[in-house]
Design a protein around this motif. Structure first.
Motif, PDB file in Angstrom:
ATOM      1  N   GLY A 195      58.469  36.443  82.097  1.00  0.00           N
ATOM      2  CA  GLY A 195      57.990  35.292  81.325  1.00  0.00           C
ATOM      3  C   GLY A 195      59.083  34.302  80.963  1.00  0.00           C
ATOM      4  N   LYS A 196      58.744  33.471  80.004  1.00  0.00           N
ATOM      5  CA  LYS A 196      59.686  32.453  79.522  1.00  0.00           C
ATOM      6  C   LYS A 196      60.850  33.111  78.805  1.00  0.00           C
ATOM      7  CE  LYS A 196      55.906  29.316  78.205  1.00  0.00           C
ATOM      8  NZ  LYS A 196      55.965  28.276  79.196  1.00  0.00           N
ATOM      9  N   ILE A 197      61.925  32.354  78.635  1.00  0.00           N
ATOM     10  CA  ILE A 197      63.028  32.820  77.811  1.00  0.00           C
ATOM     11  C   ILE A 197      62.537  32.890  76.370  1.00  0.00           C
ATOM     12  CG2 ILE A 197      65.296  32.198  76.894  1.00  0.00           C
ATOM     13  CD1 ILE A 197      65.903  31.041  79.641  1.00  0.00           C
ATOM     14  N   GLY A 198      62.787  34.025  75.729  1.00  0.00           N
ATOM     15  CA  GLY A 198      62.278  34.255  74.380  1.00  0.00           C
ATOM     16  C   GLY A 198      61.161  35.280  74.372  1.00  0.00           C
ATOM     17  N   SER A 199      60.554  35.490  75.553  1.00  0.00           N
ATOM     18  CA  SER A 199      59.464  36.461  75.646  1.00  0.00           C
ATOM     19  C   SER A 199      59.997  37.863  75.912  1.00  0.00           C
ATOM     20  CB  SER A 199      58.498  36.065  76.777  1.00  0.00           C
ATOM     21  OG  SER A 199      59.146  36.162  78.043  1.00  0.00           O
ATOM     22  N   GLN A 200      61.284  37.964  76.173  1.00  0.00           N
ATOM     23  CA  GLN A 200      61.858  39.246  76.593  1.00  0.00           C
ATOM     24  C   GLN A 200      62.366  40.044  75.381  1.00  0.00           C
ATOM     25  OE1 GLN A 200      63.512  36.425  76.501  1.00  0.00           O
ATOM     26  NE2 GLN A 200      65.722  36.724  76.416  1.00  0.00           N
ATOM     27  N   PRO A 201      62.545  41.346  75.544  1.00  0.00           N
ATOM     28  CA  PRO A 201      63.166  42.136  74.470  1.00  0.00           C
ATOM     29  C   PRO A 201      64.591  41.653  74.178  1.00  0.00           C
ATOM     30  CG  PRO A 201      62.279  43.560  76.197  1.00  0.00           C
ATOM     31  CD  PRO A 201      62.195  42.157  76.707  1.00  0.00           C
ATOM     32  N   ASN A 202      65.075  41.981  72.978  1.00  0.00           N
ATOM     33  CA  ASN A 202      66.361  41.438  72.516  1.00  0.00           C
ATOM     34  C   ASN A 202      67.556  41.805  73.384  1.00  0.00           C
ATOM     35  OD1 ASN A 202      65.291  40.110  70.376  1.00  0.00           O
ATOM     36  ND2 ASN A 202      65.565  41.801  68.923  1.00  0.00           N
ATOM     37  N   HIS A 203      67.461  42.926  74.081  1.00  0.00           N
ATOM     38  CA  HIS A 203      68.651  43.356  74.824  1.00  0.00           C
ATOM     39  C   HIS A 203      68.772  42.652  76.177  1.00  0.00           C
ATOM     40  CE1 HIS A 203      65.519  45.797  76.674  1.00  0.00           C
ATOM     41  NE2 HIS A 203      66.357  46.093  77.646  1.00  0.00           N
ATOM     42  N   LEU A 204      67.818  41.789  76.483  1.00  0.00           N
ATOM     43  CA  LEU A 204      67.858  41.109  77.784  1.00  0.00           C
ATOM     44  C   LEU A 204      68.190  39.623  77.638  1.00  0.00           C
ATOM     45  CD1 LEU A 204      64.684  42.648  79.495  1.00  0.00           C
ATOM     46  CD2 LEU A 204      67.088  43.275  79.868  1.00  0.00           C
ATOM     47  N   LEU A 205      68.887  39.107  78.635  1.00  0.00           N
ATOM     48  CA  LEU A 205      69.245  37.692  78.710  1.00  0.00           C
ATOM     49  C   LEU A 205      68.849  37.169  80.078  1.00  0.00           C
ATOM     50  CD1 LEU A 205      72.988  38.009  77.631  1.00  0.00           C
ATOM     51  CD2 LEU A 205      71.213  36.915  76.272  1.00  0.00           C
ATOM     52  N   ALA A 206      68.512  35.878  80.156  1.00  0.00           N
ATOM     53  CA  ALA A 206      68.400  35.270  81.485  1.00  0.00           C
ATOM     54  C   ALA A 206      69.761  35.407  82.167  1.00  0.00           C
ATOM     55  CB  ALA A 206      68.024  33.804  81.365  1.00  0.00           C
ATOM     56  N   TRP A 207      69.759  35.610  83.480  1.00  0.00           N
ATOM     57  CA  TRP A 207      71.049  35.838  84.179  1.00  0.00           C
ATOM     58  C   TRP A 207      72.053  34.726  83.890  1.00  0.00           C
ATOM     59  CZ3 TRP A 207      72.765  32.113  87.469  1.00  0.00           C
ATOM     60  CH2 TRP A 207      71.813  31.243  88.002  1.00  0.00           C
ATOM     61  N   PHE A 208      71.533  33.491  83.705  1.00  0.00           N
ATOM     62  CA  PHE A 208      72.452  32.355  83.519  1.00  0.00           C
ATOM     63  C   PHE A 208      72.890  32.203  82.072  1.00  0.00           C
ATOM     64  CE2 PHE A 208      68.035  30.852  84.020  1.00  0.00           C
ATOM     65  CZ  PHE A 208      67.789  30.345  82.759  1.00  0.00           C
ATOM     66  N   GLU A 209      72.347  33.044  81.174  1.00  0.00           N
ATOM     67  CA  GLU A 209      72.766  33.001  79.772  1.00  0.00           C
ATOM     68  C   GLU A 209      73.821  34.053  79.444  1.00  0.00           C
ATOM     69  OE1 GLU A 209      68.966  31.284  77.329  1.00  0.00           O
ATOM     70  OE2 GLU A 209      69.014  33.444  77.680  1.00  0.00           O
ATOM     71  N   VAL A 210      74.175  34.864  80.406  1.00  0.00           N
ATOM     72  CA  VAL A 210      75.200  35.875  80.156  1.00  0.00           C
ATOM     73  C   VAL A 210      76.522  35.152  79.865  1.00  0.00           C
ATOM     74  CG1 VAL A 210      76.543  37.744  81.194  1.00  0.00           C
ATOM     75  CG2 VAL A 210      74.066  37.619  81.564  1.00  0.00           C
ATOM     76  N   PRO A 211      77.137  35.430  78.702  1.00  0.00           N
ATOM     77  CA  PRO A 211      78.360  34.707  78.340  1.00  0.00           C
ATOM     78  C   PRO A 211      79.467  34.921  79.369  1.00  0.00           C
ATOM     79  CG  PRO A 211      77.517  35.975  76.469  1.00  0.00           C
ATOM     80  CD  PRO A 211      76.731  36.395  77.674  1.00  0.00           C
ATOM     81  N   ASN A 212      80.234  33.893  79.587  1.00  0.00           N
ATOM     82  CA  ASN A 212      81.386  33.971  80.486  1.00  0.00           C
ATOM     83  C   ASN A 212      81.026  34.430  81.893  1.00  0.00           C
ATOM     84  OD1 ASN A 212      83.155  33.237  78.328  1.00  0.00           O
ATOM     85  ND2 ASN A 212      82.911  35.333  77.561  1.00  0.00           N
ATOM     86  N   ARG A 213      79.909  33.938  82.389  1.00  0.00           N
ATOM     87  CA  ARG A 213      79.567  34.225  83.785  1.00  0.00           C
ATOM     88  C   ARG A 213      80.745  33.863  84.688  1.00  0.00           C
ATOM     89  NH1 ARG A 213      76.128  31.376  86.727  1.00  0.00           N
ATOM     90  NH2 ARG A 213      75.931  29.598  85.322  1.00  0.00           N
ATOM     91  N   THR A 214      80.963  34.697  85.687  1.00  0.00           N
ATOM     92  CA  THR A 214      82.118  34.501  86.553  1.00  0.00           C
ATOM     93  C   THR A 214      82.092  33.135  87.237  1.00  0.00           C
ATOM     94  OG1 THR A 214      82.184  36.869  86.918  1.00  0.00           O
ATOM     95  CG2 THR A 214      83.372  35.514  88.498  1.00  0.00           C
TER      96      THR A 214
END
Ligand SMILES: [Mn+2]
Length: 272
Positions: A195-214
């Motif tokens: 689903g949309k961002i915000g619909s997921q459980p707290n421990h999950l992030l959109a792949w592009f929201e992972v801090p300091n992506r390589t």
């Protein structure tokens, strides 16, 4: 000359033609990039494949539905598909053999854009992603690719480890490039939430929201995640699947100036 990246067509041939009219596409001047999932769910997958194959210089990356078509064409069942016209076409094998030659990743150094179907795994550099994509592409290009196809589909392993080998390694690579949406901070892929961002459980992030992506400095165009509705635009992240097949729209992005063009779905095209 302009370069247009187009989101998931999914058999929406009429909308694709309307979109090309909207951008005044000139095949002798312009180049089209397709972010994968050319086929399935929509009504005219056969026409879409024939048309894109006929273009002189189109760039295509493979999506999960394109890989399902490769399996189906070789006798593996897949539920709820709309690919019967492709399977029964006299040029089915020609189209399949063209499709399996398409890459998982395209990077244009001049334009500085990367395109894959689902995105770029947060832990991978561009060079790593290119190299991993080539590992899978080499299998799909082999004459005996068929025997390797079925073992490449599945959800595990869901964590990347450079020491993975064999089918496990290739399966993770395929999933990262064609099915990824949410993952954990540590890069564990999740295939449950779509689903949309915000619909997921707290421990999950959109792949592009992972801090300091390589590879966060590399602009990525991708599709696959229709629930984002093309509305999520962190720096260098361009989601192009606006859900045409779900009654939304088909979208192109002109890479040179980041201008977007969309045409609405013409009909409710979902078929079960
Ligand atoms: Mn997809």
């Amino acid at each position: 000359m302009s370069t247009y990246a187009i989101g998931d067509v999914q058999g929406c041939y009429d909308e694709l033609q309307a979109l090309l009219k909207c951008i005044a596409f000139d095949p002798t001047q312009d180049q089209l990039w397709f972010a994968g999932d050319l086929v399935n769910r929509g009504p005219k997958s056969l026409e879409v494949l024939r048309f894109i194959r006929s273009l002189p210089n189109a760039i295509v990356v493979l999506g999960n539905h394109d890989l399902y078509l490769l399996l189906l064409a070789n006798g593996h069942p897949h539920k709820n598909h709309t690919l019967q016209d492709v399977l029964l076409a006299p040029d089915c094998q020609i189209l399949i053999n063209w499709l399996r030659q398409q890459p998982l990743l395209h990077y244009d150094a001049r334009l500085n854009y990367l395109m894959t179907h689902a995105g770029l795994f947060p832990q991978w550099s561009l060079a790593q992603a290119q190299s991993y994509a080539q590992e899978v592409e080499a299998i799909l290009h082999r004459d005996d690719y068929l025997i390797h196809l079925q073992p490449l589909l599945g959800n595990q392993p869901d964590r990347w480890d450079e020491n993975l080998n064999g089918y496990d390694r290739l399966r993770f690579i395929i999933n990262a490039f064609t099915r990824m949406r949410f993952c954990t901070l540590g890069g564990q892929l999740d295939f449950t939430h779509t689903g949309k961002i915000g619909s997921q459980p707290n421990h999950l992030l959109a792949w592009f929201e992972v801090p300091n992506r390589t590879s966060q400095d590399i602009p990525v165009v991708f599709g696959h995640w229709a629930a984002l509705e093309g509305k999520v635009h962190p720096p260098n992240v361009f989601e192009l699947d606006t859900g045409c097949v779900w009654g939304g729209s088909l979208t192109a992005m002109r890479l040179e100036d980041r201008q977007f063009f969309s045409v609405p779905a013409l009909t409710q095209t979902i078929q079960d």
